[in-house]
Scaffold this active site. Structure first.
Site, PDB file in Angstrom:
ATOM      1  N   LYS A  72       0.827  -1.209   0.000  1.00 50.38           N
ATOM      2  CA  LYS A  72       0.000   0.000   0.000  1.00 50.38           C
ATOM      3  C   LYS A  72       0.864   1.264   0.000  1.00 50.38           C
ATOM      4  O   LYS A  72       0.574   2.235  -0.708  1.00 50.38           O
ATOM      5  CB  LYS A  72      -0.933  -0.004   1.211  1.00 50.38           C
ATOM      6  CG  LYS A  72      -2.018  -1.060   1.159  1.00 50.38           C
ATOM      7  CD  LYS A  72      -2.960  -0.827  -0.023  1.00 50.38           C
ATOM      8  CE  LYS A  72      -4.096  -1.813  -0.029  1.00 50.38           C
ATOM      9  NZ  LYS A  72      -5.017  -1.591  -1.188  1.00 50.38           N
ATOM     10  N   LEU A  97     -10.047   0.830   8.623  1.00 51.49           N
ATOM     11  CA  LEU A  97     -10.832  -0.386   8.418  1.00 51.49           C
ATOM     12  C   LEU A  97     -12.289  -0.011   8.145  1.00 51.49           C
ATOM     13  O   LEU A  97     -12.962   0.574   8.990  1.00 51.49           O
ATOM     14  CB  LEU A  97     -10.745  -1.293   9.646  1.00 51.49           C
ATOM     15  CG  LEU A  97     -11.378  -2.673   9.488  1.00 51.49           C
ATOM     16  CD1 LEU A  97     -10.611  -3.500   8.469  1.00 51.49           C
ATOM     17  CD2 LEU A  97     -11.438  -3.403  10.817  1.00 51.49           C
ATOM     18  N   SER A 110     -11.944  -7.295   5.617  1.00 54.82           N
ATOM     19  CA  SER A 110     -12.393  -6.232   6.521  1.00 54.82           C
ATOM     20  C   SER A 110     -13.648  -6.648   7.277  1.00 54.82           C
ATOM     21  O   SER A 110     -13.793  -6.381   8.479  1.00 54.82           O
ATOM     22  CB  SER A 110     -12.658  -4.941   5.740  1.00 54.82           C
ATOM     23  OG  SER A 110     -11.469  -4.453   5.157  1.00 54.82           O
TER      24      SER A 110
END
Length: 243
Positions: A72, A97, A110
């Site tokens: 990321k 999240l 998630s």
């Protein structure tokens, strides 16, 4: 794992920036990054506020084999480099999240974060903290940074940081019919303290964040509506002594 998670993310991000530049009609690109690109820094002081200036430490991510956070961070850095080189107006939303109603029928990582506390697969909860945001707020953030002429740079999209104990307590209170764990898996170390995180930049664009507890509640309702989680069976009512 590095080849599977990092290289496609970096390469794909550059492709998007190149395509936007070559189209000649794209006025702004909004990239969805992740808190994984921001918060993985072992040198951050406990009282430091996580904001848009923070970046995950790539060396630390590599050392700990945290390829998700490495990917990321590397992908977002590649996007900024490519946008600068191609003259593309790039704005980045950094969600934490994400919870709430899901469009897809399957359960992603998630959502499994919450589902495991309701379906009996998790018998304990971790001594850990996490930042949460409602999916509708995450979507709203993308629209706002695209439409606001003054929007620029990064925008952290988060409501609150909660300890897992707070999460399971919220779930237990709202949905008492499920086997939500009551015991922490770590009964030796002190309780982890939530870190501080800033959502000031998005609030300045007018975004009013949904409380994390509501996001958790909406997640469970979504599970029930999709048949992922059965409705809890009510406890039997004790017979009256006079019956």
């Amino acid at each position: 794992m590095q080849e599977e998670m990092v290289e496609p993310a970096v390469r794909g991000t550059r492709y998007v920036i190149d395509a936007a530049a070559e189209s000649g009609t794209v006025r702004r690109v909004v990239l969805t990054s992740s808190i994984g690109a921001v918060a993985m820094d072992p040198r951050r002081e406990p009282d430091a506020v996580v904001d848009e200036s923070c970046w995950s430490d790539l060396d630390f991510c590599k050392k700990t084999k945290n390829w998700y956070c490495y990917g990321k961070a590397a992908a977002e850095r590649a996007a900024w480099e490519a946008a600068a080189a191609r003259g593309v107006d790039l704005v980045v939303v950094v969600p934490v999240l994400v919870q709430g109603p899901a469009l897809q029928p399957s359960v992603n990582a998630s959502l499994m974060h919450v589902l495991k506390y309701l379906n009996g697969s998790a018998k304990t909860y971790a001594n850990a903290v996490q930042a949460y945001v409602h999916v509708r707020d995450a979507a709203d953030a993308h629209v706002r940074v695209f439409e606001a002429p003054r929007a620029a740079g990064r925008y952290i999209c988060a409501d609150a940081v909660l300890h897992r104990e707070d999460v399971v307590r919220t779930l237990r209170k709202s949905f008492p019919g499920y086997p939500v764990p009551e015991r922490c898996s770590d009964e030796v170390n002190p309780r982890k303290q939530p870190y501080k995180i800033s959502n000031q930049r998005l609030r300045e664009l007018g975004l009013e964040f949904t409380p994390a507890a509501q996001a958790l509640y909406d997640t469970v309702v979504c599970f029930q509506e999709k048949g992922i989680l059965p409705l809890p069976v009510p406890a039997p009512t004790p017979a009256s002594p006079d019956a």
